[in-house]
Enzyme design. Structure first.
Site, PDB file in Angstrom:
ATOM      1  N   ASP A  66       4.832  26.769  -7.525  1.00 20.45           N
ATOM      2  CA  ASP A  66       4.047  25.539  -7.723  1.00 20.45           C
ATOM      3  C   ASP A  66       3.929  25.229  -9.220  1.00 20.45           C
ATOM      4  OD1 ASP A  66       2.401  23.408  -7.148  1.00 20.45           O
ATOM      5  OD2 ASP A  66       0.696  24.600  -6.473  1.00 20.45           O
ATOM      6  N   GLY A  98       3.003  30.623  -9.582  1.00 18.05           N
ATOM      7  CA  GLY A  98       4.250  30.828  -8.844  1.00 18.05           C
ATOM      8  C   GLY A  98       5.166  29.617  -8.888  1.00 18.05           C
ATOM      9  N   SER A 152       4.847  31.242   1.009  1.00 24.87           N
ATOM     10  CA  SER A 152       3.762  32.214   1.313  1.00 24.87           C
ATOM     11  C   SER A 152       4.071  33.661   0.935  1.00 24.87           C
ATOM     12  CB  SER A 152       3.352  32.186   2.802  1.00 24.87           C
ATOM     13  OG  SER A 152       2.528  31.085   3.084  1.00 24.87           O
ATOM     14  N   ILE A 200      14.218  27.274  -8.137  1.00 23.29           N
ATOM     15  CA  ILE A 200      14.346  26.060  -7.305  1.00 23.29           C
ATOM     16  C   ILE A 200      14.252  24.783  -8.137  1.00 23.29           C
ATOM     17  CG2 ILE A 200      11.914  25.741  -6.661  1.00 23.29           C
ATOM     18  CD1 ILE A 200      13.020  25.368  -3.711  1.00 23.29           C
ATOM     19  N   GLY A 258       4.596  34.985  -2.012  1.00 23.87           N
ATOM     20  CA  GLY A 258       4.171  35.396  -3.354  1.00 23.87           C
ATOM     21  C   GLY A 258       2.682  35.709  -3.344  1.00 23.87           C
TER      22      GLY A 258
HETATM   23  P1  ADP Z   1       2.638  31.322  -2.171  1.00 24.42           P
HETATM   24  O1  ADP Z   1       1.278  31.043  -2.742  1.00 24.42           O
HETATM   25  O2  ADP Z   1       3.014  30.370  -1.061  1.00 24.42           O
HETATM   26  O3  ADP Z   1       2.837  32.760  -1.827  1.00 24.42           O
HETATM   27  P2  ADP Z   1       4.237  31.672  -4.624  1.00 24.42           P
HETATM   28  O4  ADP Z   1       4.712  30.616  -5.547  1.00 24.42           O
HETATM   29  O5  ADP Z   1       3.281  32.683  -5.136  1.00 24.42           O
HETATM   30  O6  ADP Z   1       3.634  30.875  -3.348  1.00 24.42           O
HETATM   31  O7  ADP Z   1       5.456  32.451  -4.019  1.00 24.42           O
HETATM   32  C1  ADP Z   1       6.346  31.912  -3.078  1.00 24.42           C
HETATM   33  C2  ADP Z   1       7.743  32.395  -3.401  1.00 24.42           C
HETATM   34  O8  ADP Z   1       8.266  31.616  -4.464  1.00 24.42           O
HETATM   35  C3  ADP Z   1       7.812  33.847  -3.850  1.00 24.42           C
HETATM   36  O9  ADP Z   1       8.829  34.500  -3.109  1.00 24.42           O
HETATM   37  C4  ADP Z   1       8.187  33.750  -5.321  1.00 24.42           C
HETATM   38  O10 ADP Z   1       9.038  34.829  -5.719  1.00 24.42           O
HETATM   39  C5  ADP Z   1       8.969  32.467  -5.344  1.00 24.42           C
HETATM   40  N1  ADP Z   1       9.099  31.764  -6.631  1.00 24.42           N
HETATM   41  C6  ADP Z   1       8.348  31.848  -7.749  1.00 24.42           C
HETATM   42  N2  ADP Z   1       8.837  31.050  -8.712  1.00 24.42           N
HETATM   43  C7  ADP Z   1       9.929  30.424  -8.194  1.00 24.42           C
HETATM   44  C8  ADP Z   1      10.894  29.478  -8.683  1.00 24.42           C
HETATM   45  N3  ADP Z   1      10.831  28.975  -9.921  1.00 24.42           N
HETATM   46  N4  ADP Z   1      11.901  29.094  -7.846  1.00 24.42           N
HETATM   47  C9  ADP Z   1      11.986  29.573  -6.591  1.00 24.42           C
HETATM   48  N5  ADP Z   1      11.109  30.458  -6.071  1.00 24.42           N
HETATM   49  C10 ADP Z   1      10.100  30.880  -6.855  1.00 24.42           C
END
Ligand code: ADP
Length: 169
Positions: A33, A31, A120, A10, A122
Site C-alpha cells: 500500500d 507494505g 493479506s 508491483i 504481510g
Molecule cells: P497486508 O496488510 O494485506 O498483509 P502487506 O502490504 O503488508 O499487506 O503485504 C502483502 C504482500 O505484499 C506481502 O506478501 C508483501 O511481501 C508484499 N509486498 C510488499 N511490498 C510490495 C511491492 N512493492 N510489490 C509487490 N508486493 C509487495
C-alpha cells in the site's frame, strides 16, 4: 485467462490495473500500500479520499478503483484483505472475495491485464500457503471474456516458491 508469475515490485508492472492490498481507511499504510502510494503520487490518495467521503470505509473483501496516477498501470484496484485471526473459514471466504470483487471490477473497466500482490500475507499475517491456494483457485475459477491475463506478483522468496509450486501442479 492466462496466469503469469513474476517476482518483484508491483508498482513497476505494466498492466491495465494493479491491485492494492489496502486497509479499510483507504488512506494508505505500509507494505505494498505504501509502495503504491509513494510511486503513484498524490492523485491516488486524492481519489481515495473522494471515495471515503462518498461511501465511508471500504469493507473487508470489497474493492474500489482509482487512477494509477504516475504508475505504468492505468488503474489501481484497492481491496481490503482480512486480518488473520485464526478463523480459517471466515478468513478464507473474505480473502476469496478480494480476488472475485477485484476481477469483477476490472471487467467493468475493460481491463485486459491485471496484477495482484499476495493480499493479506504481510502485515495482516494470513498463512502464505493458504492465501496462495485461495488466490490461484479463485482466479482459475473465474471465467472472463474480457480479462486476458492475471499476473501474480510475489515480492518475497517464500511466496514466490509457494506460487511456483502450486502453479506447476
Ligand atoms: P497486508 O496488510 O494485506 O498483509 P502487506 O502490504 O503488508 O499487506 O503485504 C502483502 C504482500 O505484499 C506481502 O506478501 C508483501 O511481501 C508484499 N509486498 C510488499 N511490498 C510490495 C511491492 N512493492 N510489490 C509487490 N508486493 C509487495
Amino acid at each position: 485467462m492466462n496466469i503469469e508469475l513474476i517476482k518483484g515490485d508491483i508498482t513497476k508492472i505494466e498492466a491495465d490495473a494493479i491491485v492494492n492490498a489496502a486497509n479499510s481507511s483507504l488512506l494508505g499504510g505500509g507494505g505494498v500500500d505504501g509502495a503504491i502510494h509513494r510511486a503513484g503520487g498524490k492523485k491516488i490518495l486524492d481519489e481515495c479520499i473522494e471515495i471515503r467521503n462518498r461511501q465511508g470505509k471500504c469493507k473487508t473483501g470489497e474493492a474500489v478503483v482509482t487512477t494509477g496516477g504516475n504508475l505504468p498501470a492505468k488503474y489501481v484496484i484497492h481491496t481490503v484483505g482480512p486480518v488473520w485471526n485464526g478463523n480459517e473459514e471466515k478468513g478464507s471466504k473474505l480473502l476469496a472475495n478480494c480476488y472475485i470483487n477485484s476481477l469483477k471490477l476490472a471487467e467493468s473497466l475493460d481491463v485486459k491485464i491485471i496484477a495482484f500482490p499476495n493480499i493479506s500475507t504481510g502485515i495482516y499475517r494470513f498463512p502464505k500457503e493458504l492465501a496462495a491456494k485461495i488466490a490461484i483457485d479463485e482466479v482459475k475459477d473465474f471465467t472472463s471474456e474480457i480479462i486476458e491475463k492475471v499476473i501474480f506478483v510475489c515480492f518475497d522468496d517464500e511466496n514466490e516458491k509457494i506460487y511456483r509450486k502450486l502453479l506447476e501442479e
